[in-house]
Design an enzyme around this catalytic site. Sequence first.
Site, PDB file in Angstrom:
ATOM      1  N   GLU A 231      -8.997   9.469  16.842  1.00  0.00           N
ATOM      2  CA  GLU A 231      -8.516   8.291  15.531  1.00  0.00           C
ATOM      3  C   GLU A 231      -7.734   7.472  16.186  1.00  0.00           C
ATOM      4  OE1 GLU A 231      -6.493   8.791  11.921  1.00  0.00           O
ATOM      5  OE2 GLU A 231      -6.831   6.539  12.728  1.00  0.00           O
TER       6      GLU A 231
ATOM      7  N   CYS B 255      -2.767   3.541  10.436  1.00  0.00           N
ATOM      8  CA  CYS B 255      -3.861   3.017  11.413  1.00  0.00           C
ATOM      9  C   CYS B 255      -4.811   2.086  10.401  1.00  0.00           C
ATOM     10  CB  CYS B 255      -4.503   4.191  11.998  1.00  0.00           C
ATOM     11  SG  CYS B 255      -5.046   5.377  10.794  1.00  0.00           S
TER      12      CYS B 255
HETATM   13  O1  LIG Z   1      -6.384   9.940   5.225  1.00  0.00           O
HETATM   14  C1  LIG Z   1      -6.754  10.563   6.241  1.00  0.00           C
HETATM   15  O2  LIG Z   1      -7.420  11.605   6.247  1.00  0.00           O
HETATM   16  C2  LIG Z   1      -6.175  10.185   7.526  1.00  0.00           C
HETATM   17  O3  LIG Z   1      -6.683  10.589   8.502  1.00  0.00           O
HETATM   18  C3  LIG Z   1      -5.567   8.901   7.689  1.00  0.00           C
HETATM   19  C4  LIG Z   1      -5.044   8.440   8.831  1.00  0.00           C
HETATM   20  C5  LIG Z   1      -4.062   7.312   8.946  1.00  0.00           C
HETATM   21  C6  LIG Z   1      -3.708   7.015  10.182  1.00  0.00           C
HETATM   22  O4  LIG Z   1      -2.683   6.215  10.522  1.00  0.00           O
END
Ligand SMILES: O=C(O)C(=O)/C=C/C=C/O
Length: 499
Positions: free
Chosen positions: A267, A301
């Site tokens: 990710e 992100c």
């Molecule tokens: O909300 C989530 O499960 C997640 O992985 C968020 C990611 C944020 C990254 O900066």
Amino acid sequence: MTAETGRWIRNFVDGRFVDPDDGDGDGRAGHRGFDATDPATGLVHARVHEADEALVDRAVTAARRALREGWADTAVRERTELLRRAADRIEERFDEFVAAEIADTGKPVTQARELDVARAVANFRAFADVVAAAGQESFLTDLAGGRRALNYAVRKPLGVVAVVVPWNLPLLLLTWKVAPALACGNAVVVKPSEETPGTAALLAEVLAEVGLPAGVYNVVHGFGGGSAGGYLTAHPGIDGVTFTGSSATGAQVMRTVAPRVRPVSFELGGKNAAVVFDDVDVDEAVTGLSRSVFANTGQVCLCTERVYVQRSVFDDIAGGLVERAGRLRLGDPLSEETTTGPLISHAHRDKVLGYFDLAEQAGATVLTGGQVPRLGADLDGGSWIEPTLWTGLTNADRVVREEIFGPVAALIPFDTEEEAIGLANDTDYGLAASVWTNDLRRGHRVAQAMNVGMAWVNTWFLRDLRSPFGGVGLSGLGREGGESSLHFYTEPTNVCVQL
Ligand SMILES: O=C(O)C(=O)/C=C/C=C/O
């Protein structure tokens, strides 16, 4: 050597914290260490023991042994009950996790409480539910002549998973990966960001307290290449890597594991767009949009850095966002009134300020912000920056193409739906987008037209932990969340039986 506070944040290997003064038990004292700095003040709050290659090797070896000695074969019920105990124990030690996260990030106490630590509890419970309810795929196969076969898949743990997590939502993202990995019977070696070591170490205490066997959860602190992160991802004993962070580092991890063809789940970065149509309720849209731009000081992100607004409401939306930016309260993370913390480090602030300069060179109009605020008291040593909004930019400008990862967005007008979709999709990233309209069909239509992993309509960062989460293009590889996590953290064996 220890920080003024005398506190060491230590590595956790094979069920115990490693004493920095005797290194990894090989008698070599005074192992390498680095400072843990509070971004709100710039002050050192602890010393972190940097794991060397030998200690990373010990962690991977311990994880492999833990798998062999039974963890991989534990009953699903035993694993899911352990996850639920971990969730309960985090709740019991909730304030310690909040304090540790704030010490490392400077984020406001209200956010640390309501998002970061709350989601850690939710992550453990969500994946206990998912794994407990998961079935196996099977098919009855009709053959010529009335014969039949049975095909069924059994899912086995991937093995030892390297978990490399970033500094923006440290505990949320750590548990987002560790919960499903453990639920599926894997062992993990975690490399937290060097900026935010605290909560990964605290989680080690909790998992040991709730009975996780030694070696199943390990933490090695350090940096990337030439340090713990590089040693870990290159280790032949690693069966897969899950990584959240920059696209460049993701590409490096991919190169590292490629010779051994190991699976990766990434990710990565984003340059997320919001598309705002002229039929919105301006106040409602501005409330959601400002949260999507300024949450966690823009260090999520999923945050919006490009806001495309239909021309007839451009001024209303821009004015509303400026007004909301003015309401943000930067300051003491421990104050209930504080809404916005610092950036994670002076180095990151310098990077963001570099983009501020680029925007000015590109002829941007600064609607608000653009400077380093003076907060007085002991906060001026922190990595503070003003929430900032620009107009006068286009998709051709670097600040509209490159991820900045700060509390900043460019506002750009459009006229038609087709133009808006073209502008939003004109990027090498593809993580998230938001669409703001009260036209039901247009909301669905435009959201589906976004080349992203996640598209929100009239909301942002609303999460169902069972849904697939991840990005396309430079934003990542694969999906985690719900069943998607099971597919990454297990390997199926399909068995075919002639009946
Ligand atoms: O909300 C989530 O499960 C997640 O992985 C968020 C990611 C944020 C990254 O900066």
